[in-house]
Design a protein around this motif. Structure first.
Motif, PDB file in Angstrom:
ATOM      1  N   ASP A  20       0.792  -1.064   0.046  1.00 45.26           N
ATOM      2  CA  ASP A  20      -0.011  -0.094   0.007  1.00 45.26           C
ATOM      3  C   ASP A  20       0.969   1.077  -0.089  1.00 45.26           C
ATOM      4  O   ASP A  20       2.170   1.139   0.106  1.00 45.26           O
ATOM      5  CB  ASP A  20      -1.024   0.021   1.104  1.00 45.26           C
ATOM      6  N   TYR A  41      -0.655   1.520  10.764  1.00 43.54           N
ATOM      7  CA  TYR A  41      -1.169   0.716   9.848  1.00 43.54           C
ATOM      8  C   TYR A  41      -0.675  -0.639   9.981  1.00 43.54           C
ATOM      9  O   TYR A  41       0.722  -0.950  10.447  1.00 43.54           O
ATOM     10  CB  TYR A  41      -0.564   1.133   8.293  1.00 43.54           C
ATOM     11  N   HIS A  43      -5.354  -6.442   6.230  1.00 39.91           N
ATOM     12  CA  HIS A  43      -4.718  -5.196   7.034  1.00 39.91           C
ATOM     13  C   HIS A  43      -5.924  -4.350   7.744  1.00 39.91           C
ATOM     14  O   HIS A  43      -7.110  -4.554   7.301  1.00 39.91           O
ATOM     15  CB  HIS A  43      -3.930  -4.354   5.853  1.00 39.91           C
ATOM     16  N   TYR A  88      -6.085  -0.073   9.769  1.00 39.53           N
ATOM     17  CA  TYR A  88      -5.378   0.850  10.270  1.00 39.53           C
ATOM     18  C   TYR A  88      -5.973   1.871  11.099  1.00 39.53           C
ATOM     19  O   TYR A  88      -7.295   1.728  11.146  1.00 39.53           O
ATOM     20  CB  TYR A  88      -4.671   1.895   8.720  1.00 39.53           C
ATOM     21  N   PHE A 117      -4.357   7.351  10.646  1.00 39.25           N
ATOM     22  CA  PHE A 117      -3.619   7.145   9.345  1.00 39.25           C
ATOM     23  C   PHE A 117      -4.240   7.236   8.253  1.00 39.25           C
ATOM     24  O   PHE A 117      -3.594   7.634   7.249  1.00 39.25           O
ATOM     25  CB  PHE A 117      -3.294   5.656   9.668  1.00 39.25           C
ATOM     26  N   LEU A 151      -3.223   8.303   3.624  1.00 42.82           N
ATOM     27  CA  LEU A 151      -3.240   7.177   2.508  1.00 42.82           C
ATOM     28  C   LEU A 151      -3.158   7.591   1.125  1.00 42.82           C
ATOM     29  O   LEU A 151      -3.831   8.945   0.986  1.00 42.82           O
ATOM     30  CB  LEU A 151      -4.460   6.096   2.598  1.00 42.82           C
TER      31      LEU A 151
END
Length: 356
Positions: A245, A329, A340, A342, A346, A350
């Motif tokens: 990511d 994350y 995943h 987060y 966070f 992104l």
């Protein structure tokens, strides 16, 4: 001759991939220098188009700051934080007799105070007195022993730990150990060194740059094309490197660090043991959390928090990160796949998927 409009795909580091590729960047506007420190590599990339000028005086200023950064990092490594150099401040503190006052530098005291604060916030998951266990499991400066440490050895070395036995006097810059302690600052010192290099750059008038030491990062300002510094989170794979990511600083000054179980490990009798050791148990972590990335105001904070959250695991780590409003994350193993999550803090960093 290579074009100045080069497409650089990845500059790899321990747990983060710096994404400069996917964009056309004029290399003439990025001043780059690099070297080795703290058992790993370091690099600095400065947006020279954002500094005072592109004149010869600016070139001289860039060369001068390169030398200052190199000298700073050499000092912090060999003179202060190294556990391998016998004459470093940390090595001498580790071998100093208990119940004696040891005078330390402000660089060492700052890191010790941060570590003690985080020890309390994590209820012992972050513990710089973990040195005996790090050595026992073969991840320290001592010779690696064969085989798996037995329970008795683990308990013996756990009794050699104790943050409560580390007494800090910030005002007088002194440290007192109530018993023999072996401090390990590998989970915070690199981050602090990144912060010091970043502070030096800002002091010299450079405000758009990226500093990296072994995967710990400080990003400030924007790149020459006006875009943010984009950083990719690495897929937690043992045998390959790819982006999982991505996130960006969007012009902010941020510290970034990651921790994972997939790069530094030992194989004993067919089982992989992570270098991330839980100081509360004495054993390497065994949960399904594979990697954590943290964004904070300083890289030292991000560095230490990433280690602590990695030790705590996916549930307890996420809960604590949420309560502390940390930008974190988490990547977990789910069989052969990954999943995943987060924190809300966070989310704003992104980077849009269509942008990479």
């Amino acid at each position: 001759m290579r074009s100045k409009k080069a497409l650089v795909v990845f500059a790899t580091s321990a747990f983060l991939l710096l994404v400069f590729g996917y964009f056309q960047i004029d290399e003439a506007q990025i001043h780059t220098t690099q070297g080795a420190t703290m058992g790993t590599t370091w690099s600095v990339q400065i947006n020279s188009s954002n500094s005072v000028s592109n004149s010869s005086s600016n070139a001289a200023a860039l060369q001068a700051v390169d030398a200052e950064i190199e000298g700073l990092l050499r000092h912090l490594d060999l003179d202060v934080y190294s556990t391998w150099a016998a004459e470093s401040e940390l090595s001498r503190l580790n071998t100093s007799p208990p119940e004696s006052t040891f005078i330390v530098s402000s660089e060492l005291m700052t890191v010790l105070v941060m570590a003690k604060t985080l020890h309390g916030k994590t209820e012992g998951a972050f513990d710089i007195t973990i040195g005996p266990l790090v050595n026992l499991w073969g991840f320290g400066p001592q010779d690696i022993q064969d085989g798996l440490p037995d329970t008795a050895a683990i308990e013996l070395n756990r009794r050699k730990m104790g943050m409560a036995d580390l007494v800090l006097d910030e005002k007088n810059l002194t440290v007192l150990k109530r018993k023999p302690l072996t401090l390990d600052l590998s989970a915070i010192a690199k981050g602090f060194a990144v912060d010091k290099a970043a502070a030096l750059l800002m002091q010299k008038g450079f405000n758009s740059f990226l500093v990296e030491i072994g995967g710990e990062i400080f990003a400030s300002g924007l790149r020459p094309d006006g875009k943010p510094w984009v950083i990719a989170i690495e897929s937690p794979l043992h045998d390959s490197r790819s982006a999982y990511d991505a996130f960006a600083n969007f012009g902010e000054a941020i510290g970034v660090a990651g921790s994972g179980d997939y790069r530094n490990f030992r194989e004993i009798d067919g089982t992989l043991y992570s270098h991330e050791i839980d100081p509360r148990t004495g054993y390497p972590i065994s949960h399904n959390l594979s990697a954590v990335t943290v964004i904070a105001e300083s890289t030292a904070e991000a560095d230490a928090w990433a280690t602590a959250l990695m030790v705590l695991g996916p549930e307890a780590g996420k809960t604590l990160a949420d309560s502390e409003n940390l930008a974190a994350y988490f990547i977990m193993r789910n069989g052969v796949a990954f999943e995943h999550t987060y924190t809300a803090a966070f989310a704003r960093f992104l980077y849009p998927k269509q942008g990479i």
